[in-house]
Design a protein around this motif. Structure first.
Motif, mmCIF file in Angstrom:
data_model
loop_
_atom_site.group_PDB
_atom_site.id
_atom_site.type_symbol
_atom_site.label_atom_id
_atom_site.label_comp_id
_atom_site.label_asym_id
_atom_site.label_seq_id
_atom_site.Cartn_x
_atom_site.Cartn_y
_atom_site.Cartn_z
ATOM 1 N N LEU A 1 31.252 28.170 98.626
ATOM 2 C CA LEU A 1 32.251 27.251 99.179
ATOM 3 C C LEU A 1 31.585 25.960 99.662
ATOM 4 N N LEU B 1 39.264 32.720 101.154
ATOM 5 C CA LEU B 1 38.368 31.592 100.881
ATOM 6 C C LEU B 1 38.904 30.311 101.509
ATOM 7 N N VAL C 1 32.951 38.367 95.613
ATOM 8 C CA VAL C 1 34.338 38.705 95.937
ATOM 9 C C VAL C 1 34.616 40.198 95.748
ATOM 10 N N TRP D 1 38.062 30.190 105.197
ATOM 11 C CA TRP D 1 36.673 29.828 105.498
ATOM 12 C C TRP D 1 36.434 28.334 105.296
#
Length: 377
Positions: free
Chosen positions: A206, A257, A228, A260
């Protein structure tokens, strides 16, 4: 003038949009390409010394959220200053799925400057592919363009990413468009990165970017790789009462996701941006929206009304249901007898409809474009 040679790259199938040699060449020449890219884009990368051994959770829990003066960084006037707050220790020679939030017209070139390996850009803007000369530079880097409104091209995208990810990394912006929503720090994510990760076993990294346009500096946080398949996801945390199936598992991972990325965005904002007083603005939402629109038009040379594609965002089933209710109730025409006998008042929903229309970024971009072009498309 339309870009020659690359203008129809989105129409190439999985076997012909690139070659094995092209993938190899871009992987091997990534370092000199990045050096040239740094020069051409005027990048001044300031790398902070963060603790790479910390997990994402430990990093944010221990991060001091006190305001960091901009004077703390050696910014250079006239440069594309990039403060890289964190970058993980990635495995040498491995390919990753880099997932970034979409915040401003400069975010693609900014992120490509800091990724430490070749990462093919997933590009959903056909207008940009056709007319922006900078696309030649992105073609040299490697890109997978597709028409986001074309169902066949959307379906073919996964197989193209699968081919690339075997050896080269992927850079994707799953918000779909620049996030100009006044209430969402990160928009809902499309599920492409999660589907790719689950099918190939590749890890997701990310990237969160927040741009300070006034001071010409971008703040970037790059998190640790995420497998994942190893996540302990409770679907009902994200979709209460949903069926325990593959569809909702993928959607739950995308939501995880997104959370985050929003966490990283919050920590950047609180440490690097001044607090704005709402009562200092007659209409803060309108002012911020119009500022973003002016900035986009100053940096992106739109030739056609392509805003439905360029600013397409993911709308959940809840979003669609809410919009349908608002549009239906705002259109009610009640008699005086009904208004007296029933507690229903459509005026509230008329205001909600106006709010929905104001938050429609594509519509706002189109209205500005028409006003600049004398009301003609």
């Amino acid at each position: 003038m339309r870009n020659i040679l690359i203008y129809d790259l989105n129409k190439k199938d999985t076997e012909h949009f690139t070659s094995d040699f092209g993938l190899f060449l871009r992987r091997k020449l990534d370092k000199p390409f990045k050096a040239l890219c740094n020069i051409f884009t005027g990048a001044n990368i300031i790398r902070c010394h963060s603790q790479r051994s910390l997990t994402d959770e430990a990093y944010f829990q221990n991060l001091d959220i006190s305001r960091v003066p901009i004077s703390s960084y050696q910014l250079k006037k006239g440069k594309n200053n990039i403060v890289l707050e964190r970058y993980p220790q990635l495995e040498r020679g491995e390919s990753y799925i880099f997932v970034c939030n979409h915040t401003c017209p400069e975010d693609i070139e900014t992120v490509l400057n800091v990724i430490d390996r070749n990462a093919w850009l997933v590009l959903g803007s056909i207008e940009t592919l056709h007319y922006d000369p900078e696309m030649y530079l992105l073609w040299l880097n490697g890109m997978i363009p597709f028409d986001i409104l074309n169902q066949e091209e959307r379906k073919a995208l996964l197989s193209k990413m699968e081919r690339v990810i075997k050896k080269n990394s992927i850079l994707i912006f799953p918000e779909g468009s620049h996030n100009y929503h006044p209430n969402k720090i990160v928009n809902n994510l499309f599920d492409g990165p999660v589907n790719l990760a689950r099918k190939t076993g590749k890890e997701i990294v990310l990237i969160t970017l927040i741009r300070d346009g006034e001071n010409h500096v971008s703040y970037i946080d790059v998190g640790n790789p995420i497998n994942v398949s190893g996540l302990k996801i409770n679907i009902n945390d994200y979709f209460p009462g949903a069926d325990q199936n593959e569809k909702y598992l993928v959607k739950s991972i995308s939501a995880y996701l997104r959370d985050w990325m929003a966490t990283a965005a919050y920590h950047i904002i609180v440490r690097h941006f001044d607090v704005i007083q709402r009562d200092a603005y007659p209409d803060i939402e309108t002012e911020m929206r119009e500022a973003n629109i002016r900035d986009a038009f100053a940096k992106l040379n739109w030739r056609h009304d392509v805003f439905e594609a360029e600013y397409l965002v993911k709308r959940t089933e809840e979003d669609k249901a809410y919009e349908e209710v608002v549009r239906t109730l705002s259109g009610l025409r009640l008699s005086m007898k009904m208004l007296k006998c029933a507690p229903l008042d459509s005026k509230e929903y008329v205001q909600k409809l106006i709010d929905l229309q104001n938050k429609d970024v594509a519509g706002s971009m189109r209205a500005h474009w028409l006003s600049e072009n004398g009301g003609t498309g």
